[in-house]
Design a protein around this motif. Structure first.
Motif, mmCIF file in Angstrom:
data_model
loop_
_atom_site.group_PDB
_atom_site.id
_atom_site.type_symbol
_atom_site.label_atom_id
_atom_site.label_comp_id
_atom_site.label_asym_id
_atom_site.label_seq_id
_atom_site.Cartn_x
_atom_site.Cartn_y
_atom_site.Cartn_z
ATOM 1 N N VAL A 1 28.377 -38.220 50.476
ATOM 2 C CA VAL A 1 28.192 -39.323 51.426
ATOM 3 C C VAL A 1 26.891 -40.082 51.178
ATOM 4 O O VAL A 1 26.884 -41.324 51.152
ATOM 5 C CB VAL A 1 28.248 -38.800 52.880
ATOM 6 C CG1 VAL A 1 27.920 -39.902 53.864
ATOM 7 C CG2 VAL A 1 29.615 -38.231 53.180
ATOM 8 N N HIS A 2 25.789 -39.375 50.983
ATOM 9 C CA HIS A 2 24.516 -40.082 50.805
ATOM 10 C C HIS A 2 24.518 -40.931 49.533
ATOM 11 O O HIS A 2 23.960 -42.021 49.507
ATOM 12 C CB HIS A 2 23.335 -39.098 50.833
ATOM 13 C CG HIS A 2 23.260 -38.196 49.640
ATOM 14 N ND1 HIS A 2 24.086 -37.102 49.482
ATOM 15 C CD2 HIS A 2 22.459 -38.242 48.551
ATOM 16 C CE1 HIS A 2 23.798 -36.498 48.343
ATOM 17 N NE2 HIS A 2 22.812 -37.171 47.753
ATOM 18 N N ARG A 3 25.166 -40.446 48.477
ATOM 19 C CA ARG A 3 25.247 -41.251 47.246
ATOM 20 C C ARG A 3 26.215 -42.416 47.428
ATOM 21 O O ARG A 3 25.994 -43.501 46.905
ATOM 22 C CB ARG A 3 25.672 -40.390 46.069
ATOM 23 C CG ARG A 3 24.598 -39.426 45.639
ATOM 24 C CD ARG A 3 24.779 -39.072 44.187
ATOM 25 N NE ARG A 3 23.906 -38.006 43.801
ATOM 26 C CZ ARG A 3 22.710 -38.185 43.275
ATOM 27 N NH1 ARG A 3 22.251 -39.395 43.099
ATOM 28 N NH2 ARG A 3 21.967 -37.155 42.935
ATOM 29 N N GLY B 1 24.689 -51.142 46.917
ATOM 30 C CA GLY B 1 24.464 -51.806 45.635
ATOM 31 C C GLY B 1 23.792 -50.944 44.587
ATOM 32 O O GLY B 1 23.547 -51.409 43.472
ATOM 33 N N GLY B 2 23.496 -49.710 44.906
ATOM 34 C CA GLY B 2 22.831 -48.833 43.954
ATOM 35 C C GLY B 2 23.788 -48.263 42.926
ATOM 36 O O GLY B 2 25.004 -48.331 43.061
ATOM 37 N N SER B 3 23.206 -47.690 41.881
ATOM 38 C CA SER B 3 23.995 -47.044 40.826
ATOM 39 C C SER B 3 24.214 -45.583 41.165
ATOM 40 O O SER B 3 23.402 -44.959 41.839
ATOM 41 C CB SER B 3 23.264 -47.137 39.493
ATOM 42 O OG SER B 3 23.100 -48.473 39.120
ATOM 43 N N LEU B 4 25.307 -45.048 40.652
ATOM 44 C CA LEU B 4 25.602 -43.631 40.794
ATOM 45 C C LEU B 4 25.306 -42.923 39.479
ATOM 46 O O LEU B 4 25.306 -43.554 38.422
ATOM 47 C CB LEU B 4 27.070 -43.433 41.159
ATOM 48 C CG LEU B 4 27.496 -43.861 42.555
ATOM 49 C CD1 LEU B 4 29.004 -43.728 42.709
ATOM 50 C CD2 LEU B 4 26.785 -43.048 43.613
ATOM 51 N N GLN C 1 30.601 -55.999 38.435
ATOM 52 C CA GLN C 1 29.211 -55.559 38.246
ATOM 53 C C GLN C 1 29.057 -54.068 38.509
ATOM 54 O O GLN C 1 28.301 -53.383 37.827
ATOM 55 C CB GLN C 1 28.267 -56.349 39.159
ATOM 56 C CG GLN C 1 27.862 -57.685 38.604
ATOM 57 C CD GLN C 1 27.230 -57.557 37.235
ATOM 58 O OE1 GLN C 1 27.737 -58.109 36.278
ATOM 59 N NE2 GLN C 1 26.128 -56.853 37.122
ATOM 60 N N ARG C 2 29.760 -53.546 39.491
ATOM 61 C CA ARG C 2 29.702 -52.108 39.775
ATOM 62 C C ARG C 2 30.220 -51.303 38.586
ATOM 63 O O ARG C 2 29.671 -50.269 38.231
ATOM 64 C CB ARG C 2 30.513 -51.774 41.021
ATOM 65 C CG ARG C 2 29.880 -52.273 42.294
ATOM 66 C CD ARG C 2 30.692 -51.885 43.514
ATOM 67 N NE ARG C 2 30.110 -52.437 44.709
ATOM 68 C CZ ARG C 2 29.082 -51.917 45.360
ATOM 69 N NH1 ARG C 2 28.526 -50.823 44.924
ATOM 70 N NH2 ARG C 2 28.610 -52.496 46.447
ATOM 71 N N LYS D 1 27.634 -51.384 35.818
ATOM 72 C CA LYS D 1 26.552 -50.440 36.136
ATOM 73 C C LYS D 1 26.957 -49.003 35.836
ATOM 74 O O LYS D 1 26.124 -48.167 35.515
ATOM 75 C CB LYS D 1 26.171 -50.526 37.616
ATOM 76 C CG LYS D 1 25.261 -51.637 37.976
ATOM 77 C CD LYS D 1 24.922 -51.486 39.456
ATOM 78 C CE LYS D 1 24.120 -52.621 39.975
ATOM 79 N NZ LYS D 1 23.796 -52.441 41.400
ATOM 80 N N ALA D 2 28.263 -48.707 35.978
ATOM 81 C CA ALA D 2 28.756 -47.350 35.739
ATOM 82 C C ALA D 2 28.911 -47.049 34.252
ATOM 83 O O ALA D 2 29.266 -45.942 33.887
ATOM 84 C CB ALA D 2 30.086 -47.140 36.455
ATOM 85 N N GLY D 3 28.656 -48.034 33.395
ATOM 86 C CA GLY D 3 28.686 -47.788 31.962
ATOM 87 C C GLY D 3 29.906 -48.304 31.237
ATOM 88 O O GLY D 3 30.121 -47.983 30.076
#
Length: 153
Positions: free
Chosen positions: A18-20, A27-30, A102-103, A106-108
Motif C-alpha cells: 500500500v505505501h509503495r 507519480g513516484g517510481s516503483l 510515462q509510468r 519509468k518502469a523500464g
C-alpha cells in the motif's frame, strides 16, 4: 509488445504494498520487481478506472488542505473542492494515455509499450467477440433449419 529494458521476467507480477502504491499513485517510481505489475496496471481492461483512482489519490491532498485551511463556510469549501476535482479529472482524462505511458517508461519499458499492449488486447477482444457472434449465428441457423425441416424460408 517490445521487450522490457529492465530486470523482471514477463511472467512475474509483484503487486506493490500500500505505501509503495500510494507513492506510485502520486507519480513516484516503483522498484524494478514491480515493473511487470506497472505494465499490467496500465494495460489491463480496467486501466482507465485505475488511472482515475490514481488521479483521485493525487487530488486528495489539495482537497484536504482546502477543507482544513480555507477560512469560509462548509458550503463554499465543498464547492471549491467539487470544482477542483471536476477540473482535475477533466485534465487527467485528457492526458490519460500520455500519463500511463510515462509510468511504463519509468518502469523500464520502451516508449509505446503500453499503447501496443492495449491495442493488441483490443484486437484479441474483438476477435473473441466475433467468434462468439459467429457461433451464436451458427446455433440460430441450426435451430431454424431444425424447425423448418431444412426447407428454404
Amino acid at each position: 509488445m517490445t521487450e522490457q529494458q529492465g530486470t523482471q521476467p514477463a511472467g512475474e507480477r509483484v503487486r506493490p504494498p500500500v505505501h509503495r502504491w500510494l507513492w506510485y499513485a502520486l507519480g513516484g517510481s516503483l522498484p524494478a520487481r514491480h515493473s511487470t505489475w506497472v505494465l499490467h496496471d496500465t494495460t489491463t481492461r480496467t486501466w482507465g478506472l485505475r488511472h482515475v483512482a490514481r488521479s483521485l489519490v493525487q487530488m486528495a491532498i489539495p482537497t484536504a488542505v482546502v477543507l482544513a485551511v480555507v477560512p469560509a463556510g462548509w458550503a463554499l469549501r465543498l464547492a471549491v473542492v467539487a470544482g477542483g476535482v471536476f477540473l482535475g479529472l477533466i485534465f487527467s482524462l485528457a492526458y490519460m494515455a500520455e500519463t500511463t505511458e510515462q509510468r511504463v517508461i519509468k518502469a523500464g519499458y520502451r516508449p509505446g509499450t503500453a499503447v501496443h499492449a492495449r491495442e493488441r488486447a483490443s484486437i484479441e477482444a474483438q476477435r473473441a467477440e466475433s467468434a462468439r457472434k459467429r457461433a451464436a449465428a451458427a446455433k440460430r441457423a441450426a435451430r431454424y433449419r431444425q424447425r423448418t425441416g431444412g426447407r428454404p424460408g
